[in-house]
Design a protein around this motif. Structure first.
Motif, short mmCIF file in Angstrom:
data_model
loop_
_atom_site.label_atom_id
_atom_site.label_comp_id
_atom_site.label_asym_id
_atom_site.label_seq_id
_atom_site.Cartn_x
_atom_site.Cartn_y
_atom_site.Cartn_z
N ILE A 118 -5.13 8.69 -6.29
CA ILE A 118 -5.45 7.55 -5.41
C ILE A 118 -6.58 6.73 -6.02
N GLY A 119 -7.63 7.40 -6.48
CA GLY A 119 -8.73 6.69 -7.13
C GLY A 119 -8.27 5.92 -8.35
N ALA A 120 -7.37 6.52 -9.14
CA ALA A 120 -6.85 5.84 -10.32
C ALA A 120 -6.04 4.61 -9.94
N LEU A 121 -5.21 4.71 -8.90
CA LEU A 121 -4.42 3.55 -8.47
C LEU A 121 -5.32 2.43 -7.96
N VAL A 122 -6.40 2.78 -7.29
CA VAL A 122 -7.35 1.76 -6.83
C VAL A 122 -8.02 1.09 -8.03
N MET A 123 -8.36 1.87 -9.02
CA MET A 123 -9.03 1.31 -10.21
C MET A 123 -8.16 0.29 -10.93
N VAL A 127 5.56 19.39 -2.35
CA VAL A 127 4.97 18.33 -1.52
C VAL A 127 4.28 17.29 -2.40
N THR A 128 3.53 17.76 -3.38
CA THR A 128 2.85 16.86 -4.30
C THR A 128 3.84 15.99 -5.05
N GLY A 129 4.91 16.63 -5.55
CA GLY A 129 5.91 15.90 -6.31
C GLY A 129 6.65 14.87 -5.48
N ILE A 130 7.02 15.24 -4.25
CA ILE A 130 7.77 14.31 -3.40
C ILE A 130 6.93 13.08 -3.05
N SER A 131 5.68 13.30 -2.67
CA SER A 131 4.82 12.16 -2.32
C SER A 131 4.58 11.26 -3.54
N THR A 132 4.51 11.86 -4.73
CA THR A 132 4.30 11.07 -5.93
C THR A 132 5.56 10.32 -6.33
N VAL A 133 6.72 10.94 -6.15
CA VAL A 133 7.98 10.26 -6.44
C VAL A 133 8.15 9.03 -5.55
N VAL A 134 7.77 9.15 -4.28
CA VAL A 134 7.82 7.99 -3.38
C VAL A 134 6.94 6.86 -3.92
N ALA A 135 5.73 7.21 -4.37
CA ALA A 135 4.83 6.21 -4.95
C ALA A 135 5.42 5.62 -6.22
N LEU A 136 6.05 6.46 -7.03
CA LEU A 136 6.66 5.99 -8.28
C LEU A 136 7.80 5.02 -8.00
N VAL A 137 8.66 5.35 -7.05
CA VAL A 137 9.78 4.46 -6.70
C VAL A 137 9.26 3.14 -6.14
N ALA A 138 8.24 3.20 -5.30
CA ALA A 138 7.67 1.97 -4.74
C ALA A 138 7.11 1.07 -5.84
N ASN A 139 6.48 1.67 -6.82
CA ASN A 139 5.96 0.88 -7.95
C ASN A 139 7.08 0.31 -8.80
N VAL A 141 0.89 -2.48 -11.89
CA VAL A 141 2.09 -1.73 -11.53
C VAL A 141 2.52 -0.82 -12.68
N LEU A 142 2.49 -1.32 -13.91
CA LEU A 142 2.85 -0.49 -15.07
C LEU A 142 1.89 0.68 -15.20
N ALA A 143 0.60 0.41 -15.02
CA ALA A 143 -0.38 1.49 -15.07
C ALA A 143 -0.16 2.50 -13.95
N SER A 144 0.19 2.02 -12.77
CA SER A 144 0.46 2.91 -11.64
C SER A 144 1.66 3.81 -11.91
N ILE A 145 2.68 3.26 -12.57
CA ILE A 145 3.85 4.07 -12.93
C ILE A 145 3.45 5.18 -13.89
N LEU A 200 0.80 -1.22 0.00
CA LEU A 200 0.00 0.00 0.00
C LEU A 200 0.84 1.28 0.00
N ILE A 201 2.16 1.14 -0.09
CA ILE A 201 3.02 2.32 -0.01
C ILE A 201 2.65 3.39 -1.05
N PRO A 202 2.39 3.04 -2.32
CA PRO A 202 2.03 4.09 -3.28
C PRO A 202 0.78 4.87 -2.87
N ILE A 203 -0.27 4.16 -2.46
CA ILE A 203 -1.50 4.85 -2.06
C ILE A 203 -1.29 5.62 -0.76
N LEU A 204 -0.58 5.02 0.20
CA LEU A 204 -0.35 5.70 1.48
C LEU A 204 0.51 6.95 1.29
N SER A 205 1.44 6.90 0.36
CA SER A 205 2.28 8.07 0.10
C SER A 205 1.45 9.22 -0.46
#
Length: 497
Positions: free
Chosen positions: A127-132, A48-60, A87-91, A17-22
């Motif tokens: 977040i909604g897109a990652l859940v989808m 802030v937006t970019g850093i949280s998204t980069v964390v999600a990107l690295v996790a994916n 995972v590819l879609a999440s990236i 859940l790291i990408p969504i939690l980030s």
């Protein structure tokens, strides 16, 4: 107390859940700290937006590597599937969020405004897109769809100084409500006919010995309603009518995000439903997808060439691109086809192309974000030749010119269609591509061969420059070395049932 002591709750794989939690942490930080600290440094919200998204990107990215020897897994009572498709879609979605945040920062600086709530909505929609893309349960998929949609409704109407923005948000909200209703009714009918809302469970039930003769009509209607609901989200004709008005009226960074991340989420959800849940009924849904693909590629290509507003041109172009992706979806319904891989390849490439294209539109749209008519692009080569060259590369890529990423994506889906013996659809897609090429040539001619109507200086924000440069470089790299992306998309597989 006794009950609580004996309660055996499910184990939660927090690492998955790291990408969504980030993204959720970034959203909470923006809303809470943004409301408590009155003055932030310029572009602080974007950071802030970019850093949280980069964390999600690295996790994916790490998860993609971990799935090298594993096809995928399901978690939370099989409600979430983590596989290489999700995972590819999440990236792709995370890249879209980073680009959109950069564009939004430039947009707000130009408007002399601050908007922590806009960045928060950007993250919640992601977040909604990652859940989808990871949902293996139709109810969970619906929740992700609504999180994505509600955020986009508000983002589309976020410019309160511009009437077109308010109108686009209202249109999107009303028609989006209808599409959600169609989708939910489809879920209800499929549950009534199969006894399950779990996508892998539906597939297992249909492939087993369960007799559904008495509920066959209910199942077919349910499939049809699901296609209508998701057809709206991917801008497939005839459910595309909202697209040009919403794309034109929404703030340009929002339009770019909507056209990229929104399409990725909806198409991956559609692929999972059709290829995992309804694979046994491919003979029923494939003709419908065939018809939708045929209608969509021609609707988008023909109506695009008669527009005079570049944002509307790109809106109809996105409809045409949706048609090409549907060509890959139709091919995926044939046994042994690589339609899933080619569809994912197209989605990944289109994400970069559309973000770069709308970044250039943002650079030229003026202080009101309304200078997007074709006349505003006349003579751009004489005013800002580098900008004109970058836009030309991206336009030619969307047209499918060789040695660009767009050619790789179009060639791949048409090849899949030919290998699946869908010759009429493949030929129609090629004809539509030729028609659509006129649109991109029209914009290029206006930039290079016509005289500018204004001599005012064009100032491009550094954040927008980053988006444009990265998009153009990625387009050319994939065009010259297509195997870099094709190899990755060939590895994209759904989690086993």
């Amino acid at each position: 107390m006794v009950f609580a002591a004996t309660l055996d709750g499910p184990s939660i794989p927090w690492g998955e859940l790291i990408p969504i939690l980030s993204l959720l942490a970034g959203t909470c930080f923006l809303l809470l700290v943004g409301s408590l600290v009155p003055t932030w440094p310029r572009r602080g919200y974007a950071w802030v937006t970019g850093i949280s998204t980069v964390v999600a990107l690295v996790a994916n990215a790490v998860k993609w590597n971990d799935l090298y020897y594993v096809k995928g897994q399901t978690f939370f009572a099989d409600a979430i599937a983590i596989d290489r498709v999700s995972v590819l879609a999440s990236i792709a979605i995370c890249i879209s969020v980073i680009f959109a945040a950069l564009m939004l920062s430039a947009y707000l600086v130009r408007m002399n405004a601050e908007g922590p709530e806009l960045y928060a909505l950007l993250l919640t929609s992601a977040i909604g897109a990652l859940v989808m893309v990871a949902a293996n349960e139709l109810i969970v998929l619906f929740l992700g769809l609504e999180i994505l949609s509600l955020s986009l409704y508000l983002l589309a109407a976020s410019n309160r100084d511009r009437e077109q923005s308010q109108e686009s948000g209202l249109k999107y909200f009303i028609l989006g409500g209808f599409s959600s209703a169609f989708f939910l009714y489809g879920v209800a009918l499929i549950f009534g006919s199969t006894g399950s809302t779990k996508i892998s469970g539906i597939g297992a039930g249909l492939s087993g010995n369960i007799s559904i003769i008495n509920t066959d009509a209910m199942l077919l209607v349910g499939i049809g309603l699901l296609l209508v609901g998701l057809g709206f989200k991917v801008s497939a004709a005839p459910f595309h009518v909202w697209t040009p008005d919403v794309y034109e009226g929404a703030p340009t960074p929002v339009t770019a995000f909507m056209a990229s991340a929104g399409k990725v989420a909806a198409f991956v959800a559609l692929l999972r439903i059709l290829m995992v849940g309804l694979e046994q009924r491919a003979d029923d849904w494939r003709p419908v997808v065939w018809a939708l693909a045929l209608l969509t590629v021609f609707t988008g290509s023909i109506l695009a060439v008669v527009q005079t507003n570049v944002k509307r041109m790109l809106a109809y172009s996105s409809i045409s691109h949706a048609g090409f992706i549907l060509v890959g979806v139709e091919a995926a319904g044939h046994m042994g086809s690589d339609g899933v891989a080619t569809s994912m390849n197209y989605l990944a490439i289109y994400t970069v192309l559309v973000m770069g294209s709308f970044a250039i539109v943002l650079a030229l749209s003026g202080n009101t974000d309304g200078e997007t008519n074709l006349s505003d692009f006349k003579g751009l080569a004489k005013r800002r030749p580098a900008l004109a060259l970058a836009f030309t590369v991206l336009l030619f890529a969307q047209a499918g010119v060789p040695l660009t990423a767009g050619f790789v994506s179009k060639f791949a889906v048409i090849k899949s269609s030919v290998e699946a013996n869908s010759y009429v659809l493949a030929i129609s897609a090629m004809v539509a591509a030729v028609i659509g090429a006129y649109l991109y040539l029209r914009i290029a001619v206006s930039m290079w061969l016509e005289e500018p109507e204004s001599e005012s200086e064009i100032s491009v924000d550094p954040a927008v420059v980053i988006v444009i440069v990265v998009s153009v470089v990625a387009t050319l790299i994939v065009g010259f070395f297509p195997e870099l992306l094709l190899h990755a998309t060939r590895l994209a597989r759904f989690a086993p049932r």
